[in-house]
Design a protein around this motif. Sequence first.
Motif, short mmCIF file in Angstrom:
data_model
loop_
_atom_site.label_atom_id
_atom_site.label_comp_id
_atom_site.label_asym_id
_atom_site.label_seq_id
_atom_site.Cartn_x
_atom_site.Cartn_y
_atom_site.Cartn_z
N ILE A 65 0.84 -1.21 0.00
CA ILE A 65 0.00 0.00 0.00
C ILE A 65 0.87 1.25 0.00
CG2 ILE A 65 -1.73 1.32 1.29
CD1 ILE A 65 -3.09 -1.12 0.77
N CYS A 67 0.88 5.67 -0.24
CA CYS A 67 0.00 6.80 0.09
C CYS A 67 -0.98 7.03 -1.05
CB CYS A 67 0.80 8.09 0.26
SG CYS A 67 2.21 8.01 1.36
N CYS A 70 -4.69 5.43 -1.29
CA CYS A 70 -5.86 6.06 -0.65
C CYS A 70 -5.99 7.52 -1.04
CB CYS A 70 -5.77 5.97 0.86
SG CYS A 70 -5.73 4.30 1.49
N HIS A 71 -5.01 8.04 -1.77
CA HIS A 71 -5.05 9.44 -2.19
C HIS A 71 -4.76 9.46 -3.69
CE1 HIS A 71 -5.26 10.85 1.95
NE2 HIS A 71 -4.27 10.04 2.26
N SER A 85 -11.75 4.16 4.14
CA SER A 85 -10.68 3.71 3.27
C SER A 85 -10.17 2.34 3.70
CB SER A 85 -9.55 4.74 3.26
OG SER A 85 -9.11 4.92 4.56
N HIS A 86 -9.69 1.59 2.74
CA HIS A 86 -9.15 0.25 3.00
C HIS A 86 -7.64 0.32 2.96
CE1 HIS A 86 -12.77 -2.46 1.92
NE2 HIS A 86 -13.14 -1.36 2.53
N GLY A 87 -7.00 -0.38 3.89
CA GLY A 87 -5.55 -0.37 3.90
C GLY A 87 -4.99 -1.77 3.72
N ARG A 95 -12.33 6.05 8.84
CA ARG A 95 -12.76 7.33 8.29
C ARG A 95 -12.60 7.38 6.78
NH1 ARG A 95 -10.27 11.40 12.80
NH2 ARG A 95 -11.90 11.08 14.38
N LEU A 103 -2.76 22.01 0.96
CA LEU A 103 -2.44 21.79 2.37
C LEU A 103 -1.60 22.92 2.96
CD1 LEU A 103 -1.77 17.95 2.43
CD2 LEU A 103 -3.84 19.18 3.05
N PHE A 109 -4.80 19.06 10.78
CA PHE A 109 -5.07 18.01 9.80
C PHE A 109 -5.93 16.90 10.39
CE2 PHE A 109 -1.26 20.33 8.91
CZ PHE A 109 -1.47 20.70 7.59
N PHE A 110 -6.51 16.14 9.48
CA PHE A 110 -7.46 15.05 9.78
C PHE A 110 -8.83 15.63 10.14
CE2 PHE A 110 -3.58 12.35 11.09
CZ PHE A 110 -3.29 12.09 9.77
N TRP A 111 -9.81 14.76 10.16
CA TRP A 111 -11.19 15.19 10.40
C TRP A 111 -11.36 15.80 11.78
CZ3 TRP A 111 -15.01 15.70 6.95
CH2 TRP A 111 -14.94 15.00 5.74
N VAL A 121 2.19 14.45 9.63
CA VAL A 121 1.00 13.70 9.18
C VAL A 121 1.33 12.28 8.72
CG1 VAL A 121 -0.75 13.58 7.35
CG2 VAL A 121 -0.49 15.67 8.67
N PRO A 125 -0.59 7.48 9.08
CA PRO A 125 -0.95 6.34 8.21
C PRO A 125 0.11 5.24 8.19
CG PRO A 125 -0.47 8.31 6.89
CD PRO A 125 -0.54 8.74 8.32
N ARG A 253 -14.05 18.52 11.32
CA ARG A 253 -13.52 19.68 10.61
C ARG A 253 -14.41 20.01 9.41
NH1 ARG A 253 -8.44 18.39 7.97
NH2 ARG A 253 -8.09 19.97 6.41
C1 HEC Z 1 -5.37 3.16 3.96
C2 HEC Z 1 -5.63 4.45 3.38
C3 HEC Z 1 -4.62 5.56 3.57
C4 HEC Z 1 -3.27 5.53 3.34
C5 HEC Z 1 -2.42 4.34 2.90
C6 HEC Z 1 -2.79 6.86 3.55
N1 HEC Z 1 -3.83 7.68 3.91
FE1 HEC Z 1 -3.73 9.68 4.21
N2 HEC Z 1 -5.61 9.68 4.89
C7 HEC Z 1 -6.45 8.59 4.93
C8 HEC Z 1 -7.63 8.89 5.73
C9 HEC Z 1 -8.79 7.93 6.01
C10 HEC Z 1 -7.47 10.21 6.17
C11 HEC Z 1 -8.38 10.96 7.14
C12 HEC Z 1 -7.91 10.48 8.52
C13 HEC Z 1 -8.59 11.11 9.70
O1 HEC Z 1 -9.24 12.13 9.57
O2 HEC Z 1 -8.42 10.58 10.81
C14 HEC Z 1 -6.20 10.69 5.62
C15 HEC Z 1 -5.69 11.97 5.80
C16 HEC Z 1 -4.51 12.43 5.24
C17 HEC Z 1 -4.05 13.79 5.26
C18 HEC Z 1 -4.75 14.97 5.92
C19 HEC Z 1 -5.44 15.87 4.94
C20 HEC Z 1 -6.17 16.97 5.65
O3 HEC Z 1 -6.68 17.86 4.98
O4 HEC Z 1 -6.26 16.95 6.89
C21 HEC Z 1 -2.84 13.82 4.62
C22 HEC Z 1 -1.96 15.04 4.38
C23 HEC Z 1 -2.53 12.47 4.23
N3 HEC Z 1 -3.57 11.64 4.60
C24 HEC Z 1 -1.35 12.07 3.62
C25 HEC Z 1 -0.96 10.74 3.51
C26 HEC Z 1 0.39 10.30 3.24
C27 HEC Z 1 1.58 11.19 2.99
C28 HEC Z 1 0.35 8.94 3.21
C29 HEC Z 1 1.51 7.98 3.02
C30 HEC Z 1 2.56 8.06 4.00
C31 HEC Z 1 -1.03 8.54 3.45
N4 HEC Z 1 -1.78 9.66 3.65
C32 HEC Z 1 -1.47 7.23 3.44
C33 HEC Z 1 -6.21 7.38 4.30
C34 HEC Z 1 -4.96 6.92 3.96
#
Ligand code: HEC
Length: 335
Positions: A65, A67, A70-71, A85-87, A95, A103, A109-111, A121, A125, A253
Amino acid sequence: MIGLSLWLAAGCTPTDTAEPEVLFKVPANFPEPLYNFEANPITNDGFELGKALFYDPILSRDGSISCGECHSQPSGFTHHGHDLSHGIDNRKGTRNSLPVQNLAWESEFFWDGGVIDLDRVPIAPIENPVEMDEKGTNVLEKLRTSPRYPAMFKRAYGSEEITSAKFLKALSQFMLTLVSADSRYDKFVRNEGETLTPDESAGLTIFKQKCASCHAGELFTDRSYRNNGIAIQGDDEGRSRITANEADRNKFRVPSLRNVAVTGPYMHDGRFYTLDAVLDHYAEGVQDTPNLDLLLNQNGQRGIALTKDERRQVVAFLHTLTDDTFLKNRKFSQN
Ligand code: HEC
Ligand code: HEC
């Protein structure tokens, strides 16, 4: 101009005249950014390193997996089609994935605003057992022994040494360049020759009256935590998880609405699959939840008065926030 393109086509780089590529620019209709760029200036090599890391599943325990999973770019850097989201090992998260865009204009950051430094941040993950389930120290070890990363760190930072600070700052550099400010709406407000249809324009007017108190300004968020009256489901208490304040229970948020037409499903748990369903919620579905925002509960009237036509117009307006230049920019793509 023609002369220059011929020169480039012939394979010569006009080094004397070429401007260095600007990787981050404040759009004319945006406020000043909040990120401290002085502590992490964006360079081309830092960007390339951050982008490689963002798309590399090496960051997860079993190499499955990244980043980007899921993005994903065409979905506004969210997890396409997933409510939660699935990891790793297909484990279900708690969430809905948030967009990685603009950004530099966020400081929480986060919800629930649980992390207050973009550079920190990615730790969440990476170490989250239902996302990437890996230890930061293992990630650094894998990068040190990989055939490609020591040289990339050297290009970005002048030495092959790989530390967590450099790793995290490179990821931030890539994420900070993900600026979305080229939607039809943007071109319209910047007077760049774009026009809105009568429905879109009516939708914008309604939006300003009825939505912009929370989805405020050019980022479409006032960066506060609020309860918008969605029925309480599950045990995610939102903002109070961070503040331990009962008055913050069930508050989340206020999300930006840029690219919202492609970032569904919606809300912190992805419960609504369409924008029509979101508008129906505001018009007819607002619940009398504890801590319901006062703006959605005025004079004993819950919700936002909107006829079916007005809902359709607001949805038409929301589609003008889709930024195809951003969603299709190959510079941000995996390949
Ligand atoms: C399995 C799915 C998944 C993966 C893999 C993942 N994310 Fe996310 N990401 C999410 C989710 C779900 C949220 C919202 C989490 C929360 O609010 O608690 C999030 C939130 C974020 C945010 C915050 C955005 C904001 O506006 O607050 C950032 C930045 C981000 N991720 C970057 C990354 C990065 C960099 C990586 C790799 C290191 C990564 N994510 C890996 C699911 C994922
Ligand atoms: C009282 C503040 C408030 C008002 C007014 C408000 N919203 Fe929201 N909106 C929120 C909050 C808070 C959330 C996130 C709630 C959650 O996930 O629990 C949200 C979520 C959304 C989402 C989901 C976005 C996503 O990425 O998941 C959309 C779309 C949306 N609102 C559109 C609107 C529209 C259109 C209006 C006007 C008709 C409106 N909102 C009025 C506070 C508000």
